[in-house]
Write an enzyme that holds these catalytic residues in place. Sequence first.
Site, PDB file in Angstrom:
ATOM      1  N   ASP A 118       0.338  -7.912  -2.126  1.00  0.00           N
ATOM      2  CA  ASP A 118      -0.503  -7.147  -3.036  1.00  0.00           C
ATOM      3  C   ASP A 118      -1.474  -7.932  -3.890  1.00  0.00           C
ATOM      4  OD1 ASP A 118       0.254  -4.651  -2.141  1.00  0.00           O
ATOM      5  OD2 ASP A 118       1.971  -4.521  -3.466  1.00  0.00           O
TER       6      ASP A 118
ATOM      7  N   TYR B  42       1.465   2.830  -4.430  1.00  0.00           N
ATOM      8  CA  TYR B  42       2.592   2.412  -5.247  1.00  0.00           C
ATOM      9  C   TYR B  42       2.199   2.054  -6.654  1.00  0.00           C
ATOM     10  CZ  TYR B  42       7.070   2.373  -3.172  1.00  0.00           C
ATOM     11  OH  TYR B  42       8.287   2.783  -2.726  1.00  0.00           O
TER      12      TYR B  42
HETATM   13 CU   LIG Z   1       9.362   1.290  -1.666  1.00  0.00          CU
END
Ligand SMILES: [Cu+2]
Lengths: 728, 728
Positions: free
Chosen positions: A348, A436
């Site tokens: 990320d 997320y």
């Molecule tokens: Cu997850």
Amino acid sequence: CGASRARDWAHHGAPIFADLTVREMKAVRAYLHGIPEMLLTDARNEALKKNSILLMELHLPKKHEVLRALDRGQAKPTRQARVVIQFGNQATPNITEYIVSPLPSPNSHEVKTFKGNRTVRFESRPITAVEYKHIVAMLDKITTTAYKLLLETTGGFSFRNCSDRCLTFSDIAPRGLAPGERRSWIMLQKFVEGYFIHPVGFEVMINHRDLDPKMWTVEKVWYNSKYFDSVEELVEKYESGDVEKVKLPDHDDDDLYSTYIPRGHSNTPTNIHGPKLVEPQGPRYHVEGNFVEYAGWSFAYRVRSSAGLQVFDLRFNGERIAYEISIQEAIAFYAGDTPAAMQTKYIDAGWAMGSSSFELAPGIDCPEIATYVDLYHYFDTDKPVRHKNALCIFEMTTAMPLRRHFNADFKGGYNFYGGLDSTVLVLRTTSTVYNYDYIWDFHFYQNGVVEVKVSATGYIHATFFTPNGLHYGTKVYDYVLGNLHTHLVHYKVDLDIAGRDNSFESMDLKFVNFTNPWSPDHRVVQSRLHWTEKKTERDAAFRFGKKFPRYVHFFNPNEKNKWGHKKGYRIQFNSHGHSVLPRGWREENGISWSRYPLAVTRHRDSEATSSSIYTQNDPWEPVVSFEDYIRNNEDIVNKDLVAWVTVGFLHVPHSEDIPNTATPGNAVGFFLRPFNFFDEDPSVASKSTIIVRQGKDCKPKVQRWTPEVIGHCVTDKPFFYNGTYKGV
Amino acid sequence: CGASRARDWAHHGAPIFADLTVREMKAVRAYLHGIPEMLLTDARNEALKKNSILLMELHLPKKHEVLRALDRGQAKPTRQARVVIQFGNQATPNITEYIVSPLPSPNSHEVKTFKGNRTVRFESRPITAVEYKHIVAMLDKITTTAYKLLLETTGGFSFRNCSDRCLTFSDIAPRGLAPGERRSWIMLQKFVEGYFIHPVGFEVMINHRDLDPKMWTVEKVWYNSKYFDSVEELVEKYESGDVEKVKLPDHDDDDLYSTYIPRGHSNTPTNIHGPKLVEPQGPRYHVEGNFVEYAGWSFAYRVRSSAGLQVFDLRFNGERIAYEISIQEAIAFYAGDTPAAMQTKYIDAGWAMGSSSFELAPGIDCPEIATYVDLYHYFDTDKPVRHKNALCIFEMTTAMPLRRHFNADFKGGYNFYGGLDSTVLVLRTTSTVYNYDYIWDFHFYQNGVVEVKVSATGYIHATFFTPNGLHYGTKVYDYVLGNLHTHLVHYKVDLDIAGRDNSFESMDLKFVNFTNPWSPDHRVVQSRLHWTEKKTERDAAFRFGKKFPRYVHFFNPNEKNKWGHKKGYRIQFNSHGHSVLPRGWREENGISWSRYPLAVTRHRDSEATSSSIYTQNDPWEPVVSFEDYIRNNEDIVNKDLVAWVTVGFLHVPHSEDIPNTATPGNAVGFFLRPFNFFDEDPSVASKSTIIVRQGKDCKPKVQRWTPEVIGHCVTDKPFFYNGTYKGV
Ligand SMILES: [Cu+2]
Ligand SMILES: [Ca+2]
Ligand SMILES: [Ca+2]
Ligand SMILES: [Ca+2]
Ligand SMILES: [Ca+2]
Ligand SMILES: [Cu+2]
């Protein structure tokens, strides 16, 4: 006096760590844009074949220079910026990082090199808004070709001219199978609230390596578990009946599946506000710029645009415990049956994790009473971007005593009762990396304990359901699979236990077996401490899957506490992490840090981070490779050490991940715990302690150091405690 | 309608689990004392050679009888009491347990038998106040003999005639080396606030097996690392110079070492109150007797006088998840250099752990806003004993979102922001077992997750410092060693996942390696789910030291969720437990449950508990042995299953355990997490959700279901969220 001078120097030094100001960012941009040879244009200019600034953030001075200011009150080192420039407009495009200084009025720049003089492959650069714009244009063409197929498959959704029946997409990384590639699998999704969990079963791989988007090509298409070499091939076979048509169930606008809108009911009211935190007599912490004080603690913080939250110069009562604690990387590696699913290995920092720190909602993301701070990022932009209220600081009660004891007299009374509420200062940011949401926490307890924690929420990364997909996850909706994946997060923990010269040891128990000294016919079997000092980096690199020691202990071999023990701190793990790929297998090379729940290295200014923003798009030959840091297997006895900590968990999605992964049970992290660092628990300094003793008249006598009455918001009644337990 | 009937039956059945009332206790006592053959006398009668009631508590009906009331609304089974009677006044003393019924007007009693018709050895009974009184008398004599030695050693402390320079003691268990013994090592300590950490270096072993205290003997004495066969021998050698004299540093009344009194300072104020919880619009949970409702949850609770807190008939939205979750045992096994230290293997149910639930202080042990409940215990008493405010129930905010997502539009705005504060209902008691305080928590999250947790605080069990002691702990004061020990706690978790018929499986990942379907020259390596159904009890008994599966999953093979997955729950561990002794080694036989972080058995009414109040004083041949439950290796497929969970941690004391072990980092437990039990996260029922979208005018539009303004105690301003992140 020493402590107060230490406090002054900590306060004096904190701005060294402060993120770039808007003024500094603008000055750096102006300076670089003023250099004719660089030929810089706006980042948002639609061309890919251009030179432009990709990212700008504070460049930290060398540690020994900073320590001159922090430990001796000397002048602060010059502020500098790290600037990532993509040179696309030249024969051999490249990425170059510069150090620009001095701030706020820069007049020089030099190239920042990487270990081993490695160069950054141009194809490994993060993707930008402009590149996405071209991808969208490409998808426009693709979905026009497949217009009828998509419309029939989805029951009316299309990518353009769609009003309330639109499609959107998610792109997968890494973008290919080998260094130098830039070809991405892209999944189409219904563009509704929570589109991440609305895949429609159409995946396409676009090669977007060329800097001329007109040269981009479709390399593969996936539909109904079949692969096609072009959109045209798929459409042709779809029309001719050579490929079975998929038809999703009719879209139901009233199906709240992916939304936050309340449904169902519970027996107790939630239409009133739940419990809230208040500060009846005001805050007990201080924030001044990026300098924070609470209980015995002081620290500075910043939020890197690349990787996020960092804490610096962490001290307790003026004594340093860590020079730096910072997030390095977060990954989620997936498995699945569709090409998008099996390709997904999100790393990320390459998605601008640090600059994905969006506004925090009071009462949800942090309490209403929190202090909210704006952050400024310069990534894929032409102006500094203000992220309002993107960081929060607050004190909370854990609703748990830090310590308590009821000292019964075993006759229905007691010698004393004592207790102290456990409160913590929380420093928090979030990163929303597309689907997320990570919640990044540092909790500072009153007793010298720090808890570093990441919680996961937001939408799962879901793919189109196929029966074979059940080997890799769970069905969470009619046509949606929640794919298994592992979250791992890497932290740098540059502990400086009472100074830079530290050593490291692990501890295990071993049974001893000897004759019982008071009963020679019997034997005693008991555990004995077995400390092992780890003398080299390789010795101190613990692998996942191997037995981890009971305690890991960092200490200063030159400093002892009052009782003669080496001053030290433990790291205590709260994690369910494990390796995600066999060692050395392709993309695993990009995340070599993930081999080790804990590795200890000798501090090097040249080893500032364990990952980079380039790993996502070239994990095969990463420009920053953690394994390099331990390969020289340096001596780690009585040296400046850095602990590198990996935490994480396996996430097999399940129906309860809909609409979102929930935080309970999905937090991992570690504790830093003093182990003979102090002479006694330093939270004894807190005046929030209450002691109750039975007076001569048998009535309870309360000894306290805080106001008797808290106040009308909590209670008007003074604290009362009886303590007796009598027969009735 | 089904849900509302389920709710009514749960409410109707909860009193089945309620602890004995004062009236019931008194009636049982009166009934038993009225049986001439029993020859019962008062428990507090000074004789040991007597028959008396030791303990009385609710006796639970058989599960299938209870389920008739809970699942079909039928009549509740008769209430019964379990009564432990010590028959000391007879040729062969024994311990007998009786079931007395019906309550509240008993007229019959029958002997309660143990597995294999094992009998309870009289010597294995817990120690009582009367026995302590005789031990004190014995110590009077011993310390009179050693008066001068003690005075010189301690600098003025004595056991009697001591005003403010008194000695007290702690006794060690187990009491001997083999079944049938009752001889205890006893340590002398300065009787000051926090005497547990004031050992003076005098340890004596008293044989107190005989029911005539006049027959008791001193078997050994330990002083200055030497053993003596009698106090007289020690005193003689001390006087003659054959044993080196120990002289503790002068006692300093101003040394706050073991006290709670604040000392030191911090940079931020603690003389004002810290953050507090308030309920701006009142509580959102209901408590009625022992029946509790919160969000979708309902459950009944009780606090056993033997082992403590239990939750029964735990349901979410009326559907049962667990029949029982309860504390079974807590142990702390030590190592050390003195005989007291190396003998210490505390098994706390034998110390009346359940009835050691003392008053909770508002604002410290639980928030001020908590609901406090009195408990009544009948242990070593002649009247029921009221423990005021010994249990608390409260809702708290975790200051963390349960879920949140910021859905950026990547153009400085957003599609939506959504979030929901994570609140939990906490059910809490404490057990103060002499030095230690356990805090027993059940946390009920809004999303069907339960967290079961024990936190440790209070004083460490410390022994006199010797250089050799450093192999077993840390010096924490001039002459005090904090001894290493391991805390283990055992829980019974009778999950009934949507009914009694459940199965159990574990899950691990395995790598698969296959040709990349879209690039045949490459291979894909990814993880695949590997579920293993465990078919027998032995298969489902996981040992410490062996690899534990990634997931352990309890499911109902007959019930599926909306997406076709078996309805189930996972247990997720948060623990650092390990075995404390080699398997089968002496005292280890008493804690055979501690071999297994998780064992799954078929439910048997006859296997109600995994330990007993008799284990402490006879761990060698325990009357209740968990290993028996799995020895018959029953089939566990589609059966009523019970999970037995062991959590714990190694505790090597350190200076920061002074004055007390602090709770941060010292909590272990487990989560019960739904895994495809629901069709989606059931917390979507909460109306505390907030959604913000950008209106056509680009202004944020807030959608909410709670009052706009929380109120003056928290904030007068309505919730506001902007969400944009624009260039500046
Ligand atoms: Cu997850
Ligand atoms: Ca190195
Ligand atoms: Ca260091
Ligand atoms: Ca069995
Ligand atoms: Ca069951
Ligand atoms: Cu302990």
